[in-house]
Design a protein around this motif. Structure first.
Motif, PDB file in Angstrom:
ATOM      1  N   ILE A  41       5.885   4.447   0.421  1.00  0.00           N
ATOM      2  CA  ILE A  41       5.166   3.083   0.827  1.00  0.00           C
ATOM      3  C   ILE A  41       4.848   3.211   2.413  1.00  0.00           C
ATOM      4  O   ILE A  41       5.367   3.681   3.139  1.00  0.00           O
ATOM      5  N   LEU A  42       3.461   2.534   2.432  1.00  0.00           N
ATOM      6  CA  LEU A  42       2.616   2.746   3.648  1.00  0.00           C
ATOM      7  C   LEU A  42       2.881   1.533   4.481  1.00  0.00           C
ATOM      8  O   LEU A  42       3.252   1.481   5.759  1.00  0.00           O
ATOM      9  N   GLY A  54      -3.332   9.829  -4.076  1.00  0.00           N
ATOM     10  CA  GLY A  54      -4.252   8.814  -3.667  1.00  0.00           C
ATOM     11  C   GLY A  54      -3.411   7.551  -3.218  1.00  0.00           C
ATOM     12  O   GLY A  54      -2.507   7.655  -3.335  1.00  0.00           O
ATOM     13  N   GLU A  55      -3.951   6.582  -2.780  1.00  0.00           N
ATOM     14  CA  GLU A  55      -3.622   5.390  -2.195  1.00  0.00           C
ATOM     15  C   GLU A  55      -3.464   4.463  -3.433  1.00  0.00           C
ATOM     16  O   GLU A  55      -4.379   4.476  -4.225  1.00  0.00           O
ATOM     17  N   VAL A  56      -2.901   3.646  -3.550  1.00  0.00           N
ATOM     18  CA  VAL A  56      -2.449   2.698  -4.442  1.00  0.00           C
ATOM     19  C   VAL A  56      -1.802   0.944  -3.761  1.00  0.00           C
ATOM     20  O   VAL A  56      -1.302   1.326  -2.912  1.00  0.00           O
ATOM     21  N   LEU A  57      -2.278   0.158  -4.699  1.00  0.00           N
ATOM     22  CA  LEU A  57      -1.671  -0.995  -4.243  1.00  0.00           C
ATOM     23  C   LEU A  57      -0.660  -1.519  -5.491  1.00  0.00           C
ATOM     24  O   LEU A  57      -1.019  -1.182  -6.470  1.00  0.00           O
ATOM     25  N   ARG A 116       9.670   3.914   2.613  1.00  0.00           N
ATOM     26  CA  ARG A 116      10.586   3.967   1.237  1.00  0.00           C
ATOM     27  C   ARG A 116      10.063   4.610   0.298  1.00  0.00           C
ATOM     28  O   ARG A 116       8.680   4.331  -0.056  1.00  0.00           O
ATOM     29  N   GLU A 117      10.624   5.617  -0.307  1.00  0.00           N
ATOM     30  CA  GLU A 117      10.111   6.445  -1.285  1.00  0.00           C
ATOM     31  C   GLU A 117      10.428   5.824  -2.667  1.00  0.00           C
ATOM     32  O   GLU A 117      11.548   5.097  -2.789  1.00  0.00           O
ATOM     33  N   PHE A 118       9.595   6.228  -3.814  1.00  0.00           N
ATOM     34  CA  PHE A 118       9.879   5.671  -4.988  1.00  0.00           C
ATOM     35  C   PHE A 118       9.123   6.857  -6.039  1.00  0.00           C
ATOM     36  O   PHE A 118       8.667   7.474  -5.577  1.00  0.00           O
ATOM     37  N   LEU A 132       0.806  -1.127   0.010  1.00  0.00           N
ATOM     38  CA  LEU A 132       0.066   0.044   0.077  1.00  0.00           C
ATOM     39  C   LEU A 132       0.873   1.295  -0.148  1.00  0.00           C
ATOM     40  O   LEU A 132       1.882   1.137   0.873  1.00  0.00           O
ATOM     41  N   ALA A 133       0.529   2.006  -0.904  1.00  0.00           N
ATOM     42  CA  ALA A 133       1.434   3.359  -0.964  1.00  0.00           C
ATOM     43  C   ALA A 133       0.661   4.536  -1.365  1.00  0.00           C
ATOM     44  O   ALA A 133      -0.495   4.543  -1.721  1.00  0.00           O
ATOM     45  N   ARG A 134       1.178   5.730  -0.865  1.00  0.00           N
ATOM     46  CA  ARG A 134       0.545   6.925  -1.241  1.00  0.00           C
ATOM     47  C   ARG A 134       1.201   7.511  -2.211  1.00  0.00           C
ATOM     48  O   ARG A 134       2.629   7.665  -2.532  1.00  0.00           O
ATOM     49  N   LEU A 135       0.551   7.904  -3.460  1.00  0.00           N
ATOM     50  CA  LEU A 135       0.926   8.486  -4.906  1.00  0.00           C
ATOM     51  C   LEU A 135       0.386   9.439  -5.153  1.00  0.00           C
ATOM     52  O   LEU A 135      -0.842   9.953  -4.993  1.00  0.00           O
ATOM     53  N   THR A 136       1.502  10.681  -5.533  1.00  0.00           N
ATOM     54  CA  THR A 136       1.044  11.946  -6.225  1.00  0.00           C
ATOM     55  C   THR A 136       1.570  11.821  -7.472  1.00  0.00           C
ATOM     56  O   THR A 136       2.708  11.663  -7.973  1.00  0.00           O
TER      57      THR A 136
END
Length: 101
Positions: free
Chosen positions: A93-94, A56-59, A76-78, A4-8
């Motif tokens: 990464i959440l 938003g949140e993504v898998l 961890r950032e990406f 699960l991650a927060r993505l912009t």
């Protein structure tokens, strides 16, 4: 294993995509500390579309997580890239999500 991650998404006027991503987005993910990009399937959480400039949140489901140099851990950032160098999204990464059976 999914994460699960927060993505912009980067805004279009800042060099990002001109359109949104949907439920079938395939990304080239560059995780912090990795020397190469990794292919991943991206599933949006709680929405159909994510537009440039939105968060938003993504898998994330990496196609070959066994090729990672470092474990994927919380914080961890990406970034997602299109082409060799064009960053179109940034995230963090959440937590990890066990695979459903």
């Amino acid at each position: 294993m999914s994460w699960l991650a927060r993505l912009t998404l980067v805004r279009t006027d800042e060099g990002g995509r001109s359109g949104p991503i949907g439920q079938t987005y395939r990304a080239l993910v560059y995780l912090q500390g990795e020397h190469e990009g990794h292919d991943a399937f991206v599933r949006l959480v709680g929405r159909e579309w994510l537009f440039p400039g939105e968060t938003g949140e993504v898998l994330l489901d990496l196609f070959h997580p066994e090729l990672l140099d470092h474990p994927v851990v919380e914080g961890r950032e990406f970034e997602f890239r299109e082409g060799a160098t064009r960053a179109v999204a940034r995230g963090e990464i959440l937590n990890s999500v066990p695979a459903s059976r």
